[in-house]
Enzyme design. Sequence first.
Site, PDB file in Angstrom:
ATOM      1  N   ARG A 124       2.227 123.940 -20.711  1.00  0.00           N
ATOM      2  CA  ARG A 124       2.667 124.507 -21.812  1.00  0.00           C
ATOM      3  C   ARG A 124       4.038 124.214 -22.323  1.00  0.00           C
ATOM      4  O   ARG A 124       4.392 123.898 -23.394  1.00  0.00           O
ATOM      5  CB  ARG A 124       2.089 125.797 -22.019  1.00  0.00           C
ATOM      6  CG  ARG A 124       3.366 126.916 -21.203  1.00  0.00           C
ATOM      7  CD  ARG A 124       3.148 128.251 -21.550  1.00  0.00           C
ATOM      8  NE  ARG A 124       3.305 128.784 -22.965  1.00  0.00           N
ATOM      9  CZ  ARG A 124       4.610 129.135 -23.274  1.00  0.00           C
ATOM     10  NH1 ARG A 124       5.510 128.995 -22.360  1.00  0.00           N
ATOM     11  NH2 ARG A 124       4.830 129.638 -24.466  1.00  0.00           N
ATOM     12  N   PRO A 169       0.588 133.632  -0.124  1.00  0.00           N
ATOM     13  CA  PRO A 169       1.176 135.032  -0.494  1.00  0.00           C
ATOM     14  C   PRO A 169       2.398 135.069   0.034  1.00  0.00           C
ATOM     15  O   PRO A 169       3.226 136.069   0.126  1.00  0.00           O
ATOM     16  CB  PRO A 169      -0.108 135.790   0.346  1.00  0.00           C
ATOM     17  CG  PRO A 169      -0.740 134.917   1.161  1.00  0.00           C
ATOM     18  CD  PRO A 169      -0.666 133.631   0.637  1.00  0.00           C
TER      19      PRO A 169
HETATM   20  N1  J9Q Z   1      -3.254 135.332  -1.713  1.00  0.00           N
HETATM   21  C1  J9Q Z   1      -3.270 133.766  -1.587  1.00  0.00           C
HETATM   22  C2  J9Q Z   1      -4.246 133.235  -0.927  1.00  0.00           C
HETATM   23  C3  J9Q Z   1      -4.535 131.801  -0.628  1.00  0.00           C
HETATM   24  C4  J9Q Z   1      -3.465 131.125  -1.406  1.00  0.00           C
HETATM   25  C5  J9Q Z   1      -2.498 131.616  -2.234  1.00  0.00           C
HETATM   26  C6  J9Q Z   1      -2.315 133.102  -2.418  1.00  0.00           C
HETATM   27  C7  J9Q Z   1      -1.401 133.615  -3.247  1.00  0.00           C
HETATM   28  C8  J9Q Z   1      -0.737 133.133  -4.028  1.00  0.00           C
HETATM   29  N2  J9Q Z   1       0.050 133.878  -4.860  1.00  0.00           N
HETATM   30  C9  J9Q Z   1      -0.319 135.117  -4.219  1.00  0.00           C
HETATM   31  O1  J9Q Z   1      -1.141 135.070  -3.395  1.00  0.00           O
END
Ligand code: J9Q
Length: 241
Positions: free
Chosen positions: A156, A87
């Site tokens: 893709r 995040p």
């Molecule tokens: N929230 C998360 C928790 C753990 C690993 C990635 C994320 C993530 C990746 N993109 C948005 O959130």
Amino acid sequence: PPARFDIVTIFPEYLEPLRASLLGKASARGLVEIRVHNLREWTHDVHRTVDDAPYGGGPGMVMKPDVWGAALDDVCPGGALLVVPSPAGRPFSQATAQRWAKERHLVFACGRYEGIDQRVIDDAARRMRVEEVSIGDYVLIGGEVATMVMIESVARLRPGVLGNAHSHQDDSFSDGLLEGPSYTRPHSWRGLDVPEVLLSGDHMRVDRWRREQSLLRTAARRPELLESAELGPADHALLAE
Ligand SMILES: Nc1ccccc1-c1cnco1
């Protein structure tokens, strides 16, 4: 040569959908190679512990550096690109997918929300390229779903994966605007008719109408995209209405 995707996770079953359908067929055809690894294979203790309390206190748990270090030593040869969904990462976009589609070998380290000990990333960066990447501003439980999103958008783009159905200009983002509404048969359904311009056979008129729909939808839903889109005088006139 197939593009290789390695995924390290404590929830290997979460990645099963990658074996299904389109990507499953692509890997069966040798276009891509997807390998899922269970992080617990690299634990040292009988309880197969992968995380521990955070130094400095605070909620949640942090994933242990020694377990991740052992896993990445085995999974990441030199030259791989290590992707850490987070995040706190840089935003993932179609441009990222285009760039990664050129890579031979991508490794995805799926960590839990509270994260992986920072030293894992600092150590990995000594011998390979590392990118911490976010797929959007919302909270997930771990990196697995983000990894599937990113693998789908990268795979893709690889030649042959989508067959010739793959539209090479990339969908909504070819001219920087959102895609407008689409219709198919029947022309009247539950009292709703297809806009008659689309049945007119007048391609100039259809193209102009579609452009207007994209502009209006983008202005309504993603106004910030208008700044970077290439707009002509007719576009500005429509938006000023
Ligand atoms: N929230 C998360 C928790 C753990 C690993 C990635 C994320 C993530 C990746 N993109 C948005 O959130």
